[in-house]
Structure formats: structure tokens, C-alpha cells
Design a protein around this motif. Structure first.
Motif, PDB file in Angstrom:
ATOM      1  N   ASN A 285      91.128  52.418  63.925  1.00 11.06           N
ATOM      2  CA  ASN A 285      90.617  51.083  63.599  1.00 11.06           C
ATOM      3  C   ASN A 285      90.420  50.190  64.816  1.00 11.06           C
ATOM      4  OD1 ASN A 285      92.659  52.344  62.077  1.00 11.06           O
ATOM      5  ND2 ASN A 285      92.764  50.640  60.655  1.00 11.06           N
ATOM      6  N   THR A 286      89.464  49.285  64.700  1.00  9.99           N
ATOM      7  CA  THR A 286      89.301  48.224  65.684  1.00  9.99           C
ATOM      8  C   THR A 286      89.890  46.973  65.073  1.00  9.99           C
ATOM      9  OG1 THR A 286      87.280  49.227  66.489  1.00  9.99           O
ATOM     10  CG2 THR A 286      87.613  46.917  67.045  1.00  9.99           C
ATOM     11  N   VAL A 287      90.827  46.365  65.798  1.00  7.61           N
ATOM     12  CA  VAL A 287      91.459  45.148  65.309  1.00  7.61           C
ATOM     13  C   VAL A 287      91.301  44.085  66.388  1.00  7.61           C
ATOM     14  CG1 VAL A 287      93.617  44.093  64.510  1.00  7.61           C
ATOM     15  CG2 VAL A 287      93.105  46.458  63.906  1.00  7.61           C
ATOM     16  N   GLY A 288      90.465  43.117  66.125  1.00  5.22           N
ATOM     17  CA  GLY A 288      90.206  42.072  67.118  1.00  5.22           C
ATOM     18  C   GLY A 288      89.602  42.674  68.367  1.00  5.22           C
ATOM     19  N   ASN A 289      90.252  42.449  69.495  1.00  5.24           N
ATOM     20  CA  ASN A 289      89.766  42.956  70.768  1.00  5.24           C
ATOM     21  C   ASN A 289      90.350  44.311  71.123  1.00  5.24           C
ATOM     22  OD1 ASN A 289      87.962  41.022  71.585  1.00  5.24           O
ATOM     23  ND2 ASN A 289      89.521  39.742  72.562  1.00  5.24           N
ATOM     24  N   THR A 290      91.042  44.938  70.179  1.00  2.51           N
ATOM     25  CA  THR A 290      91.679  46.213  70.502  1.00  2.51           C
ATOM     26  C   THR A 290      91.264  47.313  69.523  1.00  2.51           C
ATOM     27  OG1 THR A 290      93.625  45.693  69.168  1.00  2.51           O
ATOM     28  CG2 THR A 290      93.738  45.089  71.490  1.00  2.51           C
ATOM     29  N   LYS A 291      91.300  48.532  70.044  1.00  2.00           N
ATOM     30  CA  LYS A 291      91.063  49.712  69.211  1.00  2.00           C
ATOM     31  C   LYS A 291      92.336  50.526  69.269  1.00  2.00           C
ATOM     32  CE  LYS A 291      86.159  50.508  70.114  1.00  2.00           C
ATOM     33  NZ  LYS A 291      85.215  51.442  70.730  1.00  2.00           N
ATOM     34  N   TYR A 292      92.776  51.057  68.140  1.00  2.00           N
ATOM     35  CA  TYR A 292      93.984  51.874  68.151  1.00  2.00           C
ATOM     36  C   TYR A 292      93.669  53.274  68.653  1.00  2.00           C
ATOM     37  CZ  TYR A 292      96.228  48.233  65.391  1.00  2.00           C
ATOM     38  OH  TYR A 292      96.749  47.047  64.959  1.00  2.00           O
ATOM     39  N   LEU A 293      94.595  53.827  69.439  1.00  2.00           N
ATOM     40  CA  LEU A 293      94.442  55.177  69.957  1.00  2.00           C
ATOM     41  C   LEU A 293      95.185  56.156  69.059  1.00  2.00           C
ATOM     42  CD1 LEU A 293      95.164  54.518  73.750  1.00  2.00           C
ATOM     43  CD2 LEU A 293      92.929  54.752  72.672  1.00  2.00           C
ATOM     44  N   THR A 294      94.575  57.302  68.834  1.00  2.00           N
ATOM     45  CA  THR A 294      95.206  58.342  68.033  1.00  2.00           C
ATOM     46  C   THR A 294      95.104  59.670  68.781  1.00  2.00           C
ATOM     47  OG1 THR A 294      93.119  58.868  66.938  1.00  2.00           O
ATOM     48  CG2 THR A 294      94.538  57.262  65.832  1.00  2.00           C
ATOM     49  N   CYS A 295      95.832  60.656  68.294  1.00  2.00           N
ATOM     50  CA  CYS A 295      95.694  62.008  68.825  1.00  2.00           C
ATOM     51  C   CYS A 295      94.372  62.553  68.278  1.00  2.00           C
ATOM     52  CB  CYS A 295      96.856  62.870  68.362  1.00  2.00           C
ATOM     53  SG  CYS A 295      96.611  64.619  68.672  1.00  2.00           S
ATOM     54  N   ALA A 296      93.512  63.066  69.146  1.00  2.00           N
ATOM     55  CA  ALA A 296      92.208  63.561  68.699  1.00  2.00           C
ATOM     56  C   ALA A 296      92.339  64.851  67.895  1.00  2.00           C
ATOM     57  CB  ALA A 296      91.293  63.766  69.899  1.00  2.00           C
ATOM     58  N   ASP A 297      93.423  65.586  68.115  1.00  2.00           N
ATOM     59  CA  ASP A 297      93.608  66.860  67.419  1.00  2.00           C
ATOM     60  C   ASP A 297      94.104  66.699  65.994  1.00  2.00           C
ATOM     61  OD1 ASP A 297      92.621  68.560  69.245  1.00  2.00           O
ATOM     62  OD2 ASP A 297      94.544  69.416  69.871  1.00  2.00           O
ATOM     63  N   CYS A 298      95.173  65.919  65.804  1.00  2.00           N
ATOM     64  CA  CYS A 298      95.752  65.831  64.467  1.00  2.00           C
ATOM     65  C   CYS A 298      95.615  64.440  63.850  1.00  2.00           C
ATOM     66  CB  CYS A 298      97.219  66.257  64.507  1.00  2.00           C
ATOM     67  SG  CYS A 298      98.286  65.068  65.318  1.00  2.00           S
ATOM     68  N   GLU A 299      95.011  63.513  64.589  1.00  2.00           N
ATOM     69  CA  GLU A 299      94.754  62.148  64.113  1.00  2.00           C
ATOM     70  C   GLU A 299      96.005  61.323  63.863  1.00  2.00           C
ATOM     71  OE1 GLU A 299      91.916  62.200  60.909  1.00  2.00           O
ATOM     72  OE2 GLU A 299      90.274  62.537  62.322  1.00  2.00           O
ATOM     73  N   ALA A 300      97.165  61.761  64.371  1.00  2.00           N
ATOM     74  CA  ALA A 300      98.369  60.936  64.256  1.00  2.00           C
ATOM     75  C   ALA A 300      98.176  59.679  65.104  1.00  2.00           C
ATOM     76  CB  ALA A 300      99.586  61.712  64.744  1.00  2.00           C
ATOM     77  N   GLY A 301      98.636  58.588  64.578  1.00  2.00           N
ATOM     78  CA  GLY A 301      98.479  57.360  65.344  1.00  2.00           C
ATOM     79  C   GLY A 301      98.881  56.145  64.548  1.00  2.00           C
ATOM     80  N   PRO A 302      98.766  54.964  65.134  1.00  2.00           N
ATOM     81  CA  PRO A 302      98.381  54.741  66.519  1.00  2.00           C
ATOM     82  C   PRO A 302      99.493  55.096  67.513  1.00  2.00           C
ATOM     83  CG  PRO A 302      98.771  52.636  65.413  1.00  2.00           C
ATOM     84  CD  PRO A 302      98.950  53.707  64.400  1.00  2.00           C
ATOM     85  N   ILE A 303      99.077  55.733  68.598  1.00  2.00           N
ATOM     86  CA  ILE A 303     100.014  56.029  69.678  1.00  2.00           C
ATOM     87  C   ILE A 303      99.921  54.950  70.749  1.00  2.00           C
ATOM     88  CG2 ILE A 303     100.093  58.535  69.332  1.00  2.00           C
ATOM     89  CD1 ILE A 303      98.043  58.736  71.699  1.00  2.00           C
TER      90      ILE A 303
END
Ligand SMILES: [Zn+2]
Length: 149
Positions: free
Chosen positions: A105-123
Motif C-alpha cells: 500500500n501507499t500511505v501518504g508519502n510512503t509506500k510499504y515494503l514487502t518481501c517480493a517472494d512471499c509478500e510478507a510485510g510491511p518489513i
């Protein structure tokens, strides 16, 4: 506020990550050694307190901590997720430094980072205006090897 940066001292070498940073869930490599710098995110803001009775103006420091939603293994769409205060991050200047990372997700001025392989997040999160990325130390695995275990 508890200061737990000492807990992470062994992971830091000359201000950078000593070991491989991996996803906690699938062990995919996120960052290689020495590719991120340790950051204690503490934005100090001063609020002005006007003490009328004493005719003095005092400045009170306020510490702003990044509130990151709780980690989950599946992509969430909650509009108001529970958050956790995080102050210790690995800061990455260039998105190309990452081995394996995705955005949720994009929240305000930030985007959450996740693991590209298993989509766990936000890291962690990516700050759009500064193009800086921050990976929470508590949300990743620090490992000696790049092998999946
Ligand atoms: Zn993963």
C-alpha cells in the motif's frame, strides 16, 4: 522509552549491516552485507508551550516514531490496521540496492515494503519525497549465509 539499540550492536559494523538481511518467513535475501546503514529514526520536533502564568515560553521536545502496521504474511486491505512503533531501521538510499523487495500500500508519502517472494510485510517503508527506504531491524532475519534455510 526503552533503548534497545544495544541488542542490535552485533549486527552493525561501521554503521552498516554486518550480515545478510533476509525475509523472516521465506528466507529470501533482501539485502547483502554492508548495503544499508543503521538508522535510529527519531524525529525531534519542538512544540511551543506558552506558560502564561510564569510569562515564559518553553520548548518541549516531542519524539515522533514511525508507526508501521503489524507484519502479516498475506496482503492486507485493512483500512485501519494496528500499528507498532519502530525506531531502528536499515536505511537504503537506492531501491536498486535491494535484492528482493516489493511494494504494497501507499500511505501518504510512503509506500510499504514487502518481501517480493512471499509478500510478507510491511518489513519497512519507502519515503517517496526523499526516495529513501527503511527496513525495520525487528522485521527481518540477520543471517551469515545467503542460502535459504
Ligand atoms: Zn519472504
Amino acid at each position: 522509552m526503552p533503548d534497545c539499540s544495544e541488542y542490535y550492536q552485533t549486527e552493525i559494523s561501521e554503521g552498516r549491516n554486518k550480515r545478510v538481511i533476509k525475509c523472516k518467513f521465506c528466507s529470501s535475501v533482501i539485502l547483502t552485507p554492508s548495503s544499508a546503514s543503521f538508522t535510529r529514526l527519531e524525529v525531534r520536533k519542538y512544540i511551543c508551550l506558552n506558560l502564561i502564568i510564569f510569562h515564559v515560553t518553553m520548548y518541549e521536545p516531542v519524539i515522533i516514531i514511525y508507526k508501521l502496521p503489524h507484519i502479516r504474511q498475506t496482503k492486507g486491505s485493512e483500512s485501519d490496521p494496528e500499528t507498532e512503533d519502530i525506531i531502528h531501521f536499515w536505511a537504503v538510499e537506492d531501491m536498486m540496492t535491494f535484492y528482493n523487495v516489493g511494494f504494497s500500500n501507499t500511505v501518504g508519502n510512503t509506500k510499504y515494503l514487502t518481501c517480493a517472494d512471499c509478500e510478507a510485510g510491511p518489513i519497512g517503508y519507502h519515503d517517496i519525497p526523499s526516495k529513501m527506504s527503511y527496513v525495520a531491524l525487528s522485521r527481518v532475519l540477520h543471517s551469515n549465509s545467503t542460502e535459504k534455510n
